[in-house]
Design a protein around this motif. Structure first.
Motif, short mmCIF file in Angstrom:
data_model
loop_
_atom_site.label_atom_id
_atom_site.label_comp_id
_atom_site.label_asym_id
_atom_site.label_seq_id
_atom_site.Cartn_x
_atom_site.Cartn_y
_atom_site.Cartn_z
N ALA A 178 0.81 -1.22 0.02
CA ALA A 178 -0.09 -0.13 -0.03
C ALA A 178 0.98 1.34 -0.07
O ALA A 178 1.00 1.98 1.03
N ILE B 190 -3.37 -2.10 -3.31
CA ILE B 190 -4.21 -2.33 -2.22
C ILE B 190 -4.31 -0.74 -1.58
O ILE B 190 -3.31 -0.01 -1.60
N VAL B 191 -5.41 -0.49 -1.44
CA VAL B 191 -5.74 0.75 -0.52
C VAL B 191 -6.39 0.42 0.80
O VAL B 191 -7.33 -0.21 0.68
N PRO B 192 -5.76 0.80 1.79
CA PRO B 192 -6.37 0.23 3.30
C PRO B 192 -7.67 1.09 3.65
O PRO B 192 -7.44 2.27 3.34
N PHE C 23 -1.44 5.73 5.49
CA PHE C 23 -1.35 5.96 4.09
C PHE C 23 -1.31 7.42 3.81
O PHE C 23 -0.46 7.58 2.75
N LEU D 216 1.82 -4.22 4.97
CA LEU D 216 1.38 -3.13 4.05
C LEU D 216 2.37 -2.09 3.64
O LEU D 216 2.78 -1.74 2.45
#
Length: 416
Positions: free
Chosen positions: A6, A169-171, A180, A251
């Protein structure tokens, strides 16, 4: 550092050939806490998002049917085959005469099939490690994955890392969404430390001895967040924070020794990044999951008015406190489990899920949750050193669940 899963500086382009217009979204776990709030975000932004599919266990058929009708989805996936009839009945009651109802997929693989279908972004809001297969399916199909199902990354970290492309992936967890966003403030090589904030749950300040007689009702009364029962109990034991430490490591590819948990009761600062020059960047906002959900579905664009904002004309005070690892041993245990790697995180997570169920049903005391998880992790031992497979994860989970149930039953019999 190697490439992270991420990385906000790397923007996954999404599936090739997707036309301009509303972004097609699939919501997994639509009747849960994350899913219902995601539906709210979509309904508030009809020109931005279009939901093509929903998945749920099937235990709330009327809610699922209502979501499907309002969103005009093409497909509904139901994990529990024994609930398919009720879901179909609810759909027929919701839709008008002559109005076609959505296609219904049924069975434990239904969400995985849906996650692999045509769309731009899959929001995985399923609770528990059953979210792993849909996570892998979405990534392998080239979808952008808005990930709220932390367990799938934790139990299958190497499997996810093997298929995920940078920026895919975007948390959606509030803490990891905060990291992020804060990471945008510097280059990856300039990151010194990740600071993961924890509210401390309803029992902040209590000693280990004072936690012995905690009841399920007390554990389910979280002071700042409205979540499902498993996540709420995990927040009370701080197992949830332990899982988030492992997730942050996976991540962002930051070593465990550079990840720290800080107690912040107001849940206003969702996490922070400390950089090598001494600067610390924090992402803050009222405790409302709609903002990280909207960011996960809309990235790299922000959704206007996705969540509430602070009233800066009013006085506020924010506290930051060190973690009491003696009263809440789930966090140091998670650091150990994360360093062990292999199937150890899967064992930690699966044993905890069984122990939470035992606590809620009165078979295990509150303090027995983490004690039992620690015993199962210890018995599991060191990783075997072989490459991790999905079968390894599933076998480890099956063993951990069975062993946790055995220990919980023995503890209940000893107290009787």
């Amino acid at each position: 550092m190697t490439e992270s899963l991420a990385d906000p500086h790397v923007r996954h382009p999404g599936p090739a050939g997707v036309p301009e217009g509303p972004r097609d979204i699939v919501i997994l776990g639509s009747t849960g806490s994350i899913g219902t709030q995601a539906v709210d975000v979509v309904l508030s932004n009809p020109g931005r998002f279009r939901v093509t599919g929903l998945s749920a266990a099937g235990s709330r058929p009327a809610l699922l049917a209502g979501q499907a009708h309002r969103l005009q989805v093409r497909t509904v996936a139901v994990a529990r085959e024994d609930r398919v009839g009720q879901v179909r009945q609810a759909l027929r009651a919701e839709y008008g005469v002559g109005e076609p109802i959505p296609e219904v997929l049924a069975g434990p693989d239904a969400a995985t099939e849906l996650a692999a279908g045509e769309c731009h972004t899959v929001l995985n809001g399923i609770t528990g490690s059953i979210g792993l297969a849909p996570t892998l399916a979405a990534l392998e199909s080239g979808r952008t994955l808005a990930l709220a199902n932390k367990e799938s990354l934790i139990v299958g970290g190497p499997l996810v890392k093997a298929v995920a492309r940078p920026g895919q992936i975007v948390p959606v967890d509030s803490e990891h969404s905060a990291l992020f966003q804060a990471l945008l403030g510097g280059a990856r090589g300039e990151v010194r430390k990740l600071l993961v904030t924890a509210s401390g749950g309803p029992f902040r300040g209590r000693t280990k001895a004072e936690l012995a007689d905690v009841t399920p009702d007390e554990a389910l009364a979280h002071p700042t967040w409205d979540m499902g029962p498993v996540i709420t109990v995990n927040s009370a034991t701080l197992v949830n924070k332990g899982l988030e430490v492992i997730e942050a490591h996976l991540l962002y590819d930051v070593p465990f020794e550079r990840i720290e948990v800080v107690v912040h009761p107001q849940s206003a600062v969702h996490s922070m990044v400390e950089f090598t020059d001494g600067s610390t960047l924090a992402q803050c906002g009222p405790p409302d999951m709609r903002l990280p959900i909207a960011l996960g579905m809309g990235w790299p664009e922000r959704v206007p008015d996705a969540g509430p904002v602070f009233d800066w004309s009013k006085a506020m005070s924010w506290e930051f406190l060190p973690l009491d690892a003696g009263a809440f041993p789930a966090v140091p245990l998670a650091f150990r489990v994360g360093r062990l790697g292999g199937t150890a995180p899967a064992v930690y997570n699966a044993a905890n899920e069984e122990c939470v169920e035992a606590f809620l049903s009165g078979r295990l005391p509150f303090s027995g949750i983490v004690d039992t998880v620690a015993a199962v992790v210890e018995e599991h031992g060191e990783p075997r050193g072989t490459a991790l497979t999905l079968a390894d994860v599933l076998d480890a989970e099956t063993w951990a669940r069975a062993r946790a149930r055995e220990l919980a039953t023995a503890a209940a019999e000893a107290r009787a």
